[in-house]
Every structure is written in C-alpha cells, then in structure tokens.
Design a protein around this motif. Sequence first.
Motif, PDB file in Angstrom:
ATOM      1  N   UNK A   1       0.925  -1.220  -0.068  1.00  0.00           N
ATOM      2  CA  UNK A   1      -0.053  -0.018   0.064  1.00  0.00           C
ATOM      3  C   UNK A   1       0.765   1.072  -0.083  1.00  0.00           C
ATOM      4  N   UNK A   2       1.812   1.045   0.755  1.00  0.00           N
ATOM      5  CA  UNK A   2       2.772   2.308   0.738  1.00  0.00           C
ATOM      6  C   UNK A   2       3.379   2.640  -0.605  1.00  0.00           C
ATOM      7  N   UNK A   3       3.885   1.765  -1.314  1.00  0.00           N
ATOM      8  CA  UNK A   3       4.551   1.852  -2.538  1.00  0.00           C
ATOM      9  C   UNK A   3       3.585   2.259  -3.490  1.00  0.00           C
ATOM     10  N   UNK A   4       2.085   1.709  -3.493  1.00  0.00           N
ATOM     11  CA  UNK A   4       1.053   2.258  -4.152  1.00  0.00           C
ATOM     12  C   UNK A   4       0.678   3.737  -3.944  1.00  0.00           C
ATOM     13  N   UNK A   5       0.612   4.058  -2.876  1.00  0.00           N
ATOM     14  CA  UNK A   5       0.551   5.731  -2.390  1.00  0.00           C
ATOM     15  C   UNK A   5       1.522   6.490  -3.084  1.00  0.00           C
TER      16      UNK A   5
END
Length: 148
Positions: A68-72
């Motif tokens: 999720x962090x990478x996606x954000x």
Amino acid sequence: MTLDQVPVRLLGPVDLDRARDVACAVLAAEQAAATRAQELTVDYALRREQFSRAIGSFQALKHRITDLYVLVETARSAAYAAPDSPRLVVVAKVHCSKALTTVAAEMIQLPGGIAVTCEHPVHRYLKRAHATAQLLGPPHHHLSRVHP
C-alpha cells in the motif's frame, strides 16, 4: 428559480480538453491523498492486538501494508507529474483511481469488521474511491485517449 429567458454570452474561447485535463489532474491529486487512508490503517494495525501482539507485527500484514505504501507513493508521484502533459494526466487519473480504490479496499480488509461500521472512518474512503474512479470518466475511457 428558473433561468429560461436569460441571455447567454460566452466569456471567451473554451478549451474543453484542457479543462478536462485540469479537472483530472486536480482529482488525481485528491486521490493521491490516499496517504491519510494508509496512515489510518497503519495506526490501527499498530494499536490492535491479537495473540498478545500488535497485528501490524505479523509478516503477512507487513507485506500488505508495504504494498500500500508503494502504491500511495507512486500515485503521489503521478499526481505531481500530471500538469506536465496530457499523457501524464491520463497516467495520473488511471493510476490514482486504482491506487485509492486498492488502498480503500485493503483498509476494509486489514482492520477486520470494525472497518465497515459507522464508528470507523474507513467506509467513507471506500465510497469516495469508487465515486472518484468514475468521476470525469472511468479509467478505460482515459486510456483510450492515449491508446486509440
């Protein structure tokens, strides 16, 4: 109030394509604010305990939260680059729509049942994600602009 007999006068030439691109870039910037949604999820995972330890310490959840962090972060980068060209606006609109929808869906899954109650703000992110993904045209519509 009705405005049936009001004369209409254009204030100047209107570039509808440019107006759409600006609106999409602004929407992508809002969607890239999925950072807050991710922060709520991480905060909950660090506070919620299961088997006498925070659920955020379990490896399976760590991997999902990292994804999720990478996606954000990639959504944020796409939103920052959007004003540079119409093609980057398309990238931002499509990627940020997917990012917010994915993050919001994971926010429902990671905390468990609490996330779908009115007491937790997560359900609002999911509703907003689905609405904004379709606002100004669904992602496949924008992709057809760059890949006819």
